[in-house]
Scaffold this motif. Structure first.
Motif, short mmCIF file in Angstrom:
data_model
loop_
_atom_site.label_atom_id
_atom_site.label_comp_id
_atom_site.label_asym_id
_atom_site.label_seq_id
_atom_site.Cartn_x
_atom_site.Cartn_y
_atom_site.Cartn_z
N LYS A 162 0.81 -1.23 0.00
CA LYS A 162 0.00 0.00 0.00
C LYS A 162 0.84 1.26 0.00
N LYS A 163 2.11 1.14 0.41
CA LYS A 163 2.93 2.34 0.55
C LYS A 163 4.20 2.22 -0.31
N PRO A 164 4.06 2.51 -1.58
CA PRO A 164 5.18 2.28 -2.49
C PRO A 164 6.20 3.42 -2.55
N VAL A 165 7.44 2.99 -2.78
CA VAL A 165 8.51 3.94 -3.15
C VAL A 165 8.86 3.59 -4.58
N TYR A 166 9.11 4.59 -5.41
CA TYR A 166 9.55 4.31 -6.78
C TYR A 166 10.91 4.94 -7.00
N ILE A 167 11.87 4.09 -7.34
CA ILE A 167 13.24 4.57 -7.53
C ILE A 167 13.57 4.63 -9.01
N THR A 168 13.93 5.81 -9.46
CA THR A 168 14.21 5.98 -10.88
C THR A 168 15.30 7.03 -11.08
N GLY A 169 15.56 7.39 -12.32
CA GLY A 169 16.58 8.39 -12.60
C GLY A 169 16.47 8.87 -14.03
N PHE A 170 17.05 9.98 -14.31
CA PHE A 170 17.04 10.56 -15.66
C PHE A 170 15.63 10.59 -16.25
N LEU A 171 14.71 11.01 -15.40
CA LEU A 171 13.30 11.00 -15.81
C LEU A 171 13.06 11.89 -17.02
N LYS A 172 13.72 13.02 -17.02
CA LYS A 172 13.49 13.95 -18.14
C LYS A 172 14.18 13.49 -19.41
N ALA A 196 -2.10 5.84 -6.55
CA ALA A 196 -2.32 7.28 -6.70
C ALA A 196 -1.02 8.03 -6.47
N LYS A 197 -0.80 9.02 -7.29
CA LYS A 197 0.46 9.75 -7.31
C LYS A 197 0.87 10.25 -5.93
N LYS A 198 -0.09 10.77 -5.18
CA LYS A 198 0.25 11.35 -3.88
C LYS A 198 0.72 10.30 -2.87
N ASN A 199 0.40 9.04 -3.16
CA ASN A 199 0.81 8.00 -2.23
C ASN A 199 2.18 7.38 -2.54
N VAL A 200 2.75 7.80 -3.66
CA VAL A 200 4.02 7.21 -4.07
C VAL A 200 5.17 8.17 -3.81
N ALA A 201 6.19 7.68 -3.10
CA ALA A 201 7.39 8.48 -2.90
C ALA A 201 8.33 8.21 -4.07
N VAL A 202 8.53 9.19 -4.92
CA VAL A 202 9.37 8.99 -6.11
C VAL A 202 10.76 9.55 -5.86
N LEU A 203 11.78 8.70 -6.06
CA LEU A 203 13.16 9.15 -5.94
C LEU A 203 13.77 9.21 -7.33
N GLY A 227 9.23 -0.06 -6.23
CA GLY A 227 9.32 -0.29 -7.67
C GLY A 227 10.62 0.34 -8.14
N VAL A 228 11.38 -0.36 -8.95
CA VAL A 228 12.65 0.20 -9.40
C VAL A 228 12.65 0.26 -10.93
N VAL A 229 13.24 1.30 -11.44
CA VAL A 229 13.20 1.55 -12.88
C VAL A 229 13.84 0.43 -13.69
N ASN A 230 14.86 -0.22 -13.12
CA ASN A 230 15.43 -1.38 -13.81
C ASN A 230 16.15 -2.30 -12.83
N ASP A 231 16.48 -3.48 -13.31
CA ASP A 231 17.06 -4.51 -12.45
C ASP A 231 18.44 -4.12 -11.93
N LEU A 232 19.19 -3.47 -12.77
CA LEU A 232 20.55 -3.09 -12.38
C LEU A 232 20.50 -2.21 -11.13
N THR A 233 19.63 -1.23 -11.19
CA THR A 233 19.46 -0.35 -10.05
C THR A 233 18.91 -1.13 -8.85
N ALA A 234 18.01 -2.05 -9.14
CA ALA A 234 17.42 -2.85 -8.05
C ALA A 234 18.50 -3.63 -7.30
N ILE A 235 19.49 -4.11 -8.03
CA ILE A 235 20.58 -4.83 -7.37
C ILE A 235 21.24 -3.94 -6.31
N GLY A 236 21.51 -2.71 -6.69
CA GLY A 236 22.11 -1.77 -5.74
C GLY A 236 21.22 -1.52 -4.54
#
Lengths: 363, 363
Positions: free
Chosen positions: B213-223, B240-247, B276-285
């Motif tokens: 219920k309380k997701p974090v989303y880890i990503t990079g180079f979004l733009k 819902a957007k407000k419930n997700v902590a986006v890094l 949620g992670v943008v890709n597996d490589l990052t997920a490993i870290g």
DNA sequence: CTGTTAGCGCTTTCAG
DNA sequence: CTGAAAGCGCTAACAG
């Protein structure tokens, strides 16, 4: 008159385009053909052909003239026509053999990783020889024999095969072929192989130089896999055989994990201070087992793998390993097999691997 | 008389071999050519040609006769001659573009992994179309433009490019091309792409179904990376957007490690229950950071990656992730680009990814 | 629906 | 050292 035109540089391209096809009709769009080039250079088509194939048979000033004219008008020989006339195929076949193995020690086809670089290397090396890469996946001896009548290649580059039965099948094709990678043990056929003995020796020396004295060597399928026994032999050429505890069991990540558990006690008792592993995949398993047992790497034990696999980036430290220089192996193989199309010789080339240092060994 | 001979089956091979070359001289060793086949089948060369290229224009009994005769004598059409006559090259170019990027977020070229399967897929798919694969690595726009006069292919399959400048360069080549992989955002050119939005949505749903219920989303180079923003958008279409902590920070293994450290506290405080992670490589870290902090996966937090990278086999558990079906993407791309050689249409195909379940998510 | 004719661009004798 | 002639195996008009 032609000569005068030539001296004007690139603008003739238009002139040529306009006058082209005077006799032979439309050729490939935007391209001039050999006949036109010959006319422009004031020589015969034959001479142009010789310039590209046997320049030593042509007066050097004419060679230069033809080359210069060609460059000016952007002439490029048509390989297709050349191949047709020569009755070849212009292809080197990259043959992968995927047969059911009696034993399957890889959970995943980790070769895939190397494949990318190998294929890029092959493509590139072909180009410099005016050959093209074709690919074929055989799943049986019959698939290999079928190549005889397919007429799709002038020579074959065989991906990592050392099975005698396969080699015999290849011989019936009456075509040059070269077996690459772990093919040291093959005789009377062309090979381009890695030196597993040397690699094993390097691994042992690296540990020895780090001050290690009580090695364990983890391997598997020693009898079935010549490469593995060679790596071990190389290792034992550095550390006296009686001082090395050799574990011959299952390999791969799971196999390594099991082997790792078995040596925990001896590490804790300081009966072992370093580990040589037959390959990186197995080393990953060993490392997980040791870490789970609270053993510090490299403080308590040094470890070195083999293969330079990228998967190890998912480990918490950089694994020392051995690199085979697959690029060099396959580039060399291309050169050799293409040579043998003409001279039908048998080549034997062995490439020496090298150490890839890592934090898993305490220096 | 010819007909009588035909009815005797394979033994005529010898007959044919003996009588071959009666007019045209020696052809490729052990091969019969179209003229000979036509004679044997009692039809014209043209008819044979039609049987192979436009069978619908030939009486069906003749088609069968020709096919049967061909099979009997082991006739295989010569692609080289066909290509020459047609003034094509018979090649599809696999174009890789290796240009200096403004940002480089991969420590290693992890695409290499997929490359093996992609290349095998391409080779195979080409074959069924009688085309061959050629490879070209461009390191600049100039390299791309140079293709115009190289005359080495009839169409281009572009490996994972979405840069407008590159697309413009490709357009000047006046040749069909298709951009594959992460190319959703391209318009007015042929593409065969993955649906990153859909994949992001799948990842989120998978977590949601696991009760998170309380997701974090880890990503990079979004733009900079459209694919990344699409994955995030897909993710946010479920939670819902407000419930997700986006890094949005650095990615890759090191980037993931940093991001992981930042969320340790919120996991321990039960402010986050999944990642949620943008890709597996990052997920490993990320995973390494969490494990180092004593966090249990998936007991304390679930995590899902993206890409279905094999490197994750070096993790202590199976990572849930998203598979792109690259094989399907590239096989489709081949079909489409070959179609467009004839009809010059622009194609747009989007392949939906799927979840790969894993132990990193507690169901 | 079928056949005849004329090459595609190149290399290879064979004669100079 | 150079050139003329004869095709490699196939396909695309064109004409039945």
């Amino acid at each position: 008159m032609i000569c005068i035109i030539i001296n004007h540089g690139t603008s003739y391209k238009k002139v040529i385009m306009a006058k082209k096809n005077s006799k032979t009709g439309v050729n490939k769009p935007g391209k001039i053909n050999r006949k036109q080039l010959a006319e422009l250079a004031g020589v015969s088509e034959t001479t142009v052909s010789r310039v590209y194939n046997n320049p030593e048979l042509v007066a050097s000033d004419k060679v230069e003239l033809v080359r210069k004219t060609a460059a000016e008008v952007g002439y490029v020989p048509d390989k297709t026509a050349s191949v047709l006339r020569r009755k070849g195929t212009g292809n080197i076949l990259f043959l992968e053999i995927k047969m059911q193995k009696k034993y399957d020690w890889t959970q995943i086809s980790y070769y895939n990783w190397f494949y990318a670089d190998i294929v890029r290397t092959l493509f590139k090396q072909m180009e410099s020889h005016m050959y093209q890469l074709r690919h074929y996946q055989a799943e049986s001896i019959a698939d290999i024999l079928a190549l005889k009548n397919m007429n799709i290649c002038d020579a074959i580059l065989v991906f990592n095969v050392e099975d005698k039965e396969i080699v015999e099948a290849l011989k019936t094709l009456e075509m040059p072929f070269i077996c690459c990678h772990h093919t040291e043990k093959l005789n009377s056929v062309s090979i381009c192989a890695t030196d597993n003995f040397y690699g094993g020796m390097l691994a042992a020396r690296y540990l020895q130089q780090a001050g290690c004295k009580k090695p364990v060597y983890i391997t598997g399928f020693l009898k079935e896999t010549f490469a593995h026994s060679q790596r071990l032999n190389g290792f034992l050429s550095v550390f006296a055989k009686k001082n090395v505890a050799v574990l011959d069991g299952k390999i791969g990540i799971d196999g390594g994990f099991e082997a790792g558990k078995k040596i925990i006690a001896s590490i804790k008792n300081a009966e072992a201070d370093c580990i040589g592993v037959v390959n990186d995949l197995t080393a990953i398993g060993v490392i997980h087992a040791l870490i789970a047992a609270g053993i510090k790497i490299p403080e308590q034990v040094s470890i070195i793998g083999y293969d330079n696999l990228p998967f190890t980036i998912a480990l918490p430290f950089k694994l020392a390993t051995v690199d085979l220089f697959l690029n060099r192996i396959y580039a060399t193989a291309v050169d050799l097999v293409i040579k043998s199309i003409r001279n039908e010789k048998i080549y034997r080339e062995v490439i020496k691997p090298a150490i890839v240092p890592g934090e898993s060994v305490r220096l």
